[in-house]
Design a protein around this motif. Structure first.
Motif, short mmCIF file in Angstrom:
data_model
loop_
_atom_site.label_atom_id
_atom_site.label_comp_id
_atom_site.label_asym_id
_atom_site.label_seq_id
_atom_site.Cartn_x
_atom_site.Cartn_y
_atom_site.Cartn_z
N ARG A 398 4.89 10.30 0.26
CA ARG A 398 4.55 8.88 0.26
C ARG A 398 5.82 8.06 0.00
NH1 ARG A 398 -1.15 8.30 -0.55
NH2 ARG A 398 -0.86 6.05 -0.28
N ASP A 399 5.71 6.78 0.24
CA ASP A 399 6.79 5.84 -0.06
C ASP A 399 7.27 6.08 -1.49
OD1 ASP A 399 8.20 3.47 -0.87
OD2 ASP A 399 7.15 2.30 0.65
N PRO A 400 8.58 6.26 -1.73
CA PRO A 400 9.06 6.52 -3.09
C PRO A 400 8.65 5.46 -4.11
CG PRO A 400 10.78 7.00 -1.50
CD PRO A 400 9.66 6.36 -0.73
N ARG A 401 8.38 4.25 -3.65
CA ARG A 401 7.96 3.21 -4.59
C ARG A 401 6.57 3.52 -5.16
NH1 ARG A 401 9.68 -1.53 -0.47
NH2 ARG A 401 8.78 0.06 0.91
N PHE A 402 5.76 4.30 -4.45
CA PHE A 402 4.47 4.70 -4.98
C PHE A 402 4.64 5.52 -6.25
CE2 PHE A 402 1.43 8.27 -5.21
CZ PHE A 402 0.30 7.55 -5.61
#
Length: 634
Positions: A398-402
């Motif tokens: 998933r998006d690393p910001r998740f």
């Protein structure tokens, strides 16, 4: 609900205090007391103190981390769910328990109508006082008085922006109201308000420097004035004020809100001015923070206690001074302290889960496909790429910001695996999550209640916000292109996220989806979603209403609907979560048990159109000033 005392437009005539925070005796007396006013405004040091106090009051009126005193605004949106502590402020908003006779108790930090106009009066008293009494300049540094005047012009504009953001049509007060003035205040068109904000920004721009350094860092500079203009021009271009259909529209100037593409052009140009703004030497004023590299997963204590999931850059961008200097366009300081973090922690770490992300927000985080591009998990290719909704956090990247933003079942947090199936962190346990998630964004994870620190984050505006405005405005005016795709990808690359799908460069609808999704992810929990969802009229859009109907038809129970029909409507009328279910075939392993994840319905919320698009003016204010009209639906 508590009936709030109102500092109304009419009370501007009789208030006995200028700025409560100031220590000077003058501020406890009538501002038209000539002797006291002369004592203040004929001395630079006294006038300068007034500006310092105005700064303090203004910044407290818009604290992104705790907009509603004890809660962020995320809890009244499809970003988060709040608990019932401190009077359950956000839950009162979500249940519709608020209106013109009172707002939720303990939610007022000066961000409502009464507090904002009180602060606007303070700016006008200063601007008129220095002119009337010819306040002398700072003898130690020439030009400071002019700079203070510029800062106060900005703050007057900024306060009116806060009024317009919350109430829409309002009164632009650009003078000190005297006791002999008639009580005939009338609203102005939203676009007239925007034009006056822009005018005050221009007055500020002419007086403040391009950049402050040293102990002055954080004062209003020219970039902030451009940033404010960009924000209001963007608001003026969005559907609420530019061509959208507001059900039951009784706005006084609704004929002014027909679609006009030139509003997007204006938003585009001033957002680009922020992006391209240069300091006196010609170097770019703003740039994205890129401290720490792709191999650094250490927390603020220098340890990797997150199983190499949370990049150091992504948490440090909210604490590093370098990050604020590079991409902070306007920000508050000392917003909260470490005890806020203690409230946010999961129960297994002594916390009480004050605000928890919801499934609607979690679904916004894209996955990285084998072809190297990012796609939403609802994309038709997601399943073939390996996405498994029963193992949504690890089946694909998933998006690393998740991983920076959300603590989920099976996540390693502070060196321990979080288990929301049992124990202190179980979904629904005392003080635990009711959505299956805990908030991780903005935490300093080495903290064990053993030291004290201040939280300044998040900024009011950061550079990415203006990149999104510019990209959206270009997409609306001339269509998608490689330039705005590159800008979006620059923001994503900073977060180690894959670029947008190349086909979006030639597809306006796809590009719009990436822009709005990027705004939701990058600006999560930064006091953005509460306003954006309203500006785009999402709760009453035909697309979201159709989704609501499809959701209702998807099953016989709410949990069944939650599992069968997603992505969910963006109508702000429900939230959903994800809980672990023990299963021998589950892919999530914690100890000796295996789990799969299962969506579930959390609660209904109240959002009535047109009522909840704008906040109500208090009934007591309307009684004092009958020439004011109430906002639609109230």
């Amino acid at each position: 609900m508590k009936r709030n005392p109102i500092f109304s437009l009419s009370l501007l005539l009789t208030t006995a205090a200028l700025i409560v925070a100031c220590k000077d005796d003058f501020l406890d007396r009538r501002p038209d007391d000539q002797i006291d006013a002369e004592q203040v405004f004929t001395r630079y040091v006294k006038a300068n103190q007034l500006v310092t106090d105005i700064y303090d009051q203004v910044k407290r009126a818009n604290r992104p981390l705790v907009y509603f005193v004890h809660f962020s605004s995320a809890g009244v949106t499809d970003e988060c769910e709040g608990t019932n502590v401190e009077g359950g402020i956000t839950n009162k908003f979500n249940s519709g328990d608020w209106g013109p006779n009172g707002l939720p108790d303990r939610s007022d930090e000066g961000q409502y109508w009464n507090g904002l106009y009180e602060k606007i009066r303070q700016t006008n008293v200063f601007l008129e006082g220095v002119k009337k009494y010819r306040t002398p300049d700072n003898p130690l540094r020439k030009g400071d008085l002019s700079r203070r005047i510029g800062e106060v012009y900005f703050m007057r504009a900024y306060l009116h922006y806060l009024v317009a953001r919350m109430y829409g049509e309002a009164v632009y007060v650009d003078r000190v109201i005297s006791a002999t003035d008639p009580l005939d205040f009338k609203k102005e068109s939203f676009h007239a308000i925007v034009d006056k904000i822009a005018r005050d920004c221009d007055s500020a721009y002419a007086r403040v420097p391009t950049q402050w350094n040293g102990t002055d860092f954080g004062r209003v500079d020219r970039g902030a004035t451009l940033g404010l203009k960009a924000m209001v021009r963007w608001m003026a271009a969005t559907p609420l004020w530019n061509g959208g259909t507001l059900p039951g529209d009784t706005r006084q100037f609704k004929s002014d809100y027909a679609y006009n593409q030139s509003r997007w052009t204006a938003a585009r140009d001033v957002a680009k001015a922020v992006i391209d703004f240069k300091i006196d030497g010609g170097a770019p004023r703003y740039s994205l923070y890129t401290g720490h590299d792709a191999t650094d997963f250490k927390d603020d204590g220098g340890n990797d206690n997150n199983k190499s999931k949370v990049y150091a850059r992504l948490w440090d961008m909210y604490y590093s001074t370098d990050a604020y200097q590079k991409e902070g366009v306007f920000f508050v300081t000392r917003d909260k302290d470490c005890y806020w973090q203690g409230d946010i922690y999961p129960p297994s770490w002594g916390g009480s889960s004050r605000q928890m992300p919801v499934q609607e927000q979690v679904d916004e985080y894209e996955y990285i496909a084998p072809n190297g591009f990012g796609y939403p998990i609802s994309h038709s290719r997601a399943k073939n790429d390996g996405y498994d909704d029963e193992n949504p956090y690890e089946s694909v990247r998933r998006d690393p910001r998740f991983y920076r933003d959300v603590v989920y079942h099976g996540a390693t947090f502070k060196g321990q695996v979080i288990n929301t199936a049992e124990g202190a962190d179980k979904v629904g346990a005392s003080n635990s999550t009711t959505t299956g998630y805990f908030l991780r964004k903005l935490l300093r994870e080495s903290w064990n209640r053993d030291n004290y620190f201040i939280i300044n984050a998040p900024p009011v505006w950061r550079l990415p916000e203006f990149i999104f405005i510019y990209a959206e405005a270009v997409n609306e005016t001339t269509g998608p292109n490689a330039e705005i795709a590159d800008l979006l990808n620059t923001v994503r690359k900073r977060s180690f996220m894959a670029p947008i799908a190349p086909e979006a460069t030639g597809n306006k609808q796809l590009m719009d989806g990436y822009i709005k999704r990027e705004r939701r992810v990058e600006l999560f929990y930064e006091n953005n979603r509460i306003w954006a969802s309203r500006l785009y009229l999402e709760p009453s859009s035909t697309i979201e209403l159709a989704k609501e109907q499809a959701w209702q038809a998807a099953g016989n129970t709410n949990d069944e609907r939650s599992q069968k029909y997603w992505p969910y409507p963006k109508a702000q009328r429900m939230i959903n979560g994800m809980r672990p279910v023990e299963d021998p075939n589950g892919k999530i392993v914690i100890g000796t048990k295996t789990y799969k994840m299962k969506r579930f319905y959390v609660e209904n919320r109240v959002f009535v159109a047109p009522r909840h698009y704008l906040f109500p003016i208090m009934q007591s204010e309307l009684q004092r000033t009958p020439t004011l009209l109430q906002n639609p639906g109230w």
